[in-house]
Write a protein that holds these residues in place. Structure first.
Motif, PDB file in Angstrom:
ATOM      1  N   ASN A  39       0.964  -1.318   0.097  1.00  0.00           N
ATOM      2  CA  ASN A  39       0.038  -0.026   0.130  1.00  0.00           C
ATOM      3  C   ASN A  39       0.901   1.189  -0.073  1.00  0.00           C
ATOM      4  N   ALA A  40       0.230   2.132  -0.577  1.00  0.00           N
ATOM      5  CA  ALA A  40       1.386   3.432  -0.684  1.00  0.00           C
ATOM      6  C   ALA A  40       2.584   3.290  -1.154  1.00  0.00           C
ATOM      7  N   ILE A  41       2.432   2.442  -2.339  1.00  0.00           N
ATOM      8  CA  ILE A  41       3.895   2.009  -2.643  1.00  0.00           C
ATOM      9  C   ILE A  41       4.892   3.279  -3.021  1.00  0.00           C
ATOM     10  N   THR A  42       4.227   4.101  -3.864  1.00  0.00           N
ATOM     11  CA  THR A  42       5.240   4.949  -4.407  1.00  0.00           C
ATOM     12  C   THR A  42       5.847   6.136  -3.347  1.00  0.00           C
ATOM     13  N   GLU A  43       4.942   6.254  -2.488  1.00  0.00           N
ATOM     14  CA  GLU A  43       5.488   7.262  -1.104  1.00  0.00           C
ATOM     15  C   GLU A  43       6.447   6.368  -0.712  1.00  0.00           C
ATOM     16  N   ARG A  44       6.130   5.142  -0.155  1.00  0.00           N
ATOM     17  CA  ARG A  44       7.176   4.430   0.568  1.00  0.00           C
ATOM     18  C   ARG A  44       8.844   4.486  -0.066  1.00  0.00           C
ATOM     19  N   VAL A  45       8.502   3.863  -1.494  1.00  0.00           N
ATOM     20  CA  VAL A  45       9.782   3.936  -2.146  1.00  0.00           C
ATOM     21  C   VAL A  45      10.449   5.100  -2.172  1.00  0.00           C
ATOM     22  N   SER A  46       9.776   6.259  -2.632  1.00  0.00           N
ATOM     23  CA  SER A  46      10.481   7.527  -2.707  1.00  0.00           C
ATOM     24  C   SER A  46      11.001   8.023  -1.307  1.00  0.00           C
ATOM     25  N   LYS A  72       7.035   1.218 -12.042  1.00  0.00           N
ATOM     26  CA  LYS A  72       7.813   1.576 -13.309  1.00  0.00           C
ATOM     27  C   LYS A  72       7.148   2.698 -14.192  1.00  0.00           C
ATOM     28  N   LYS A  73       5.992   2.876 -13.566  1.00  0.00           N
ATOM     29  CA  LYS A  73       5.427   4.169 -14.450  1.00  0.00           C
ATOM     30  C   LYS A  73       5.957   5.480 -13.837  1.00  0.00           C
ATOM     31  N   ASP A  74       6.354   5.381 -12.811  1.00  0.00           N
ATOM     32  CA  ASP A  74       6.751   6.563 -11.962  1.00  0.00           C
ATOM     33  C   ASP A  74       8.219   7.017 -12.345  1.00  0.00           C
ATOM     34  N   GLU A  75       8.368   8.360 -12.949  1.00  0.00           N
ATOM     35  CA  GLU A  75       9.502   8.758 -13.658  1.00  0.00           C
ATOM     36  C   GLU A  75      10.632   8.702 -12.509  1.00  0.00           C
ATOM     37  N   GLU A  76      10.414   8.937 -11.159  1.00  0.00           N
ATOM     38  CA  GLU A  76      11.573   9.093 -10.105  1.00  0.00           C
ATOM     39  C   GLU A  76      12.015   7.509  -9.777  1.00  0.00           C
ATOM     40  N   LEU A  77      11.093   6.705 -10.034  1.00  0.00           N
ATOM     41  CA  LEU A  77      11.255   5.379  -9.530  1.00  0.00           C
ATOM     42  C   LEU A  77      11.693   4.301 -10.328  1.00  0.00           C
ATOM     43  N   LYS A  78      11.333   4.746 -11.564  1.00  0.00           N
ATOM     44  CA  LYS A  78      11.483   3.654 -12.673  1.00  0.00           C
ATOM     45  C   LYS A  78      12.666   2.857 -13.012  1.00  0.00           C
ATOM     46  N   ASN A  79      13.748   3.625 -12.717  1.00  0.00           N
ATOM     47  CA  ASN A  79      14.938   2.790 -12.791  1.00  0.00           C
ATOM     48  C   ASN A  79      15.598   2.131 -11.662  1.00  0.00           C
ATOM     49  N   ILE A  80      14.786   1.847 -10.640  1.00  0.00           N
ATOM     50  CA  ILE A  80      15.327   1.171  -9.483  1.00  0.00           C
ATOM     51  C   ILE A  80      14.880  -0.391 -10.009  1.00  0.00           C
ATOM     52  N   PRO A  81      16.040  -1.235  -9.929  1.00  0.00           N
ATOM     53  CA  PRO A  81      15.764  -2.794 -10.317  1.00  0.00           C
ATOM     54  C   PRO A  81      14.853  -3.380  -9.378  1.00  0.00           C
ATOM     55  N   VAL A  82      14.015  -3.899  -9.925  1.00  0.00           N
ATOM     56  CA  VAL A  82      12.928  -4.858  -9.275  1.00  0.00           C
ATOM     57  C   VAL A  82      13.374  -6.370  -9.368  1.00  0.00           C
ATOM     58  N   ILE A  83      13.574  -7.029  -8.308  1.00  0.00           N
ATOM     59  CA  ILE A  83      13.513  -8.577  -8.623  1.00  0.00           C
ATOM     60  C   ILE A  83      12.354  -9.189  -8.012  1.00  0.00           C
ATOM     61  N   TYR A  84      11.618  -9.896  -8.907  1.00  0.00           N
ATOM     62  CA  TYR A  84      10.458 -10.386  -8.459  1.00  0.00           C
ATOM     63  C   TYR A  84      10.569 -11.968  -7.934  1.00  0.00           C
ATOM     64  N   PHE A  85       9.942 -12.028  -6.884  1.00  0.00           N
ATOM     65  CA  PHE A  85       9.934 -13.466  -6.473  1.00  0.00           C
ATOM     66  C   PHE A  85       8.675 -14.097  -5.880  1.00  0.00           C
ATOM     67  N   SER A  86       8.873 -15.397  -6.167  1.00  0.00           N
ATOM     68  CA  SER A  86       7.655 -16.027  -6.119  1.00  0.00           C
ATOM     69  C   SER A  86       7.771 -17.583  -6.226  1.00  0.00           C
ATOM     70  N   ALA A  87       6.797 -18.481  -5.831  1.00  0.00           N
ATOM     71  CA  ALA A  87       6.889 -19.673  -5.612  1.00  0.00           C
ATOM     72  C   ALA A  87       6.110 -20.315  -6.915  1.00  0.00           C
ATOM     73  N   ASN A  88       5.555 -19.278  -7.527  1.00  0.00           N
ATOM     74  CA  ASN A  88       4.712 -19.577  -8.745  1.00  0.00           C
ATOM     75  C   ASN A  88       5.497 -20.533  -9.870  1.00  0.00           C
ATOM     76  N   SER A  89       4.992 -21.287 -10.664  1.00  0.00           N
ATOM     77  CA  SER A  89       6.018 -22.055 -11.654  1.00  0.00           C
ATOM     78  C   SER A  89       5.977 -20.905 -13.076  1.00  0.00           C
ATOM     79  N   ASP A  90       4.977 -19.898 -13.044  1.00  0.00           N
ATOM     80  CA  ASP A  90       4.844 -19.054 -14.131  1.00  0.00           C
ATOM     81  C   ASP A  90       5.742 -17.802 -13.825  1.00  0.00           C
ATOM     82  N   ILE A  91       6.710 -17.822 -12.908  1.00  0.00           N
ATOM     83  CA  ILE A  91       7.521 -16.637 -12.418  1.00  0.00           C
ATOM     84  C   ILE A  91       8.052 -15.728 -13.374  1.00  0.00           C
ATOM     85  N   GLN A  92       8.613 -16.341 -14.579  1.00  0.00           N
ATOM     86  CA  GLN A  92       9.297 -15.649 -15.540  1.00  0.00           C
ATOM     87  C   GLN A  92       7.905 -14.789 -16.284  1.00  0.00           C
ATOM     88  N   LEU A  93       7.015 -15.379 -16.582  1.00  0.00           N
ATOM     89  CA  LEU A  93       5.986 -14.534 -17.386  1.00  0.00           C
ATOM     90  C   LEU A  93       5.358 -13.672 -16.094  1.00  0.00           C
TER      91      LEU A  93
END
Length: 121
Positions: A39-46, A72-93
């Motif tokens: 929740n309020a992710i852009t505020e937290r990250v910025s 990724k839609k936020d100009e100020e934050l879009k270049n911060i690399p995100v590592i996506y993690f999940s136990a889902n078998s479709d993780i790459q998708l």
């Protein structure tokens, strides 16, 4: 004296994963920030401006895909690399849909965690 520690945010609703990540990454010299929802992710990250973000697929409330897309839609934050993690078998998708830089399948081993973070940090 300037603080040059690298900062990482971990978004996961699993307290065990947060504490493992916290412990391992602090040992490696990171400043670690953890949140159990996106929740309020852009505020937290910025407010922190981390070097890397770890994003869980099932994070409440919106979920990791929407949370990552929001960043990724936020100009100020879009270049911060995100590592996506999940136990889902479709993780790459899922990671591709989210627009994350890379992904890490759960359960992961700690060497893999470090390797993935180093690859984007």
């Amino acid at each position: 004296m300037s603080n040059t520690k690298r900062k990482i945010i971990v978004f996961d609703d699993d307290e065990d994963i947060l504490s493992i990540c916290n412990y391992i990454l602090e040992e490696k010299g990171w400043d670690v920030y953890t949140f159990t929802d996106c929740n309020a992710i852009t505020e937290r990250v910025s407010g922190i401006m981390p070097d890397v973000i770890l994003m869980d697929n099932w994070i409440p409330d919106a979920g990791g895909i929407i949370a990552t897309q929001t960043l990724k839609k936020d100009e100020e934050l879009k270049n911060i690399p995100v590592i996506y993690f999940s136990a889902n078998s479709d993780i790459q998708l899922l990671a591709n849909d989210a627009g994350a830089e890379t992904y890490l399948a759960k359960p992961f081993d700690l060497d893999e965690l470090e390797r993935i973070i180093s690859s984007v940090a």
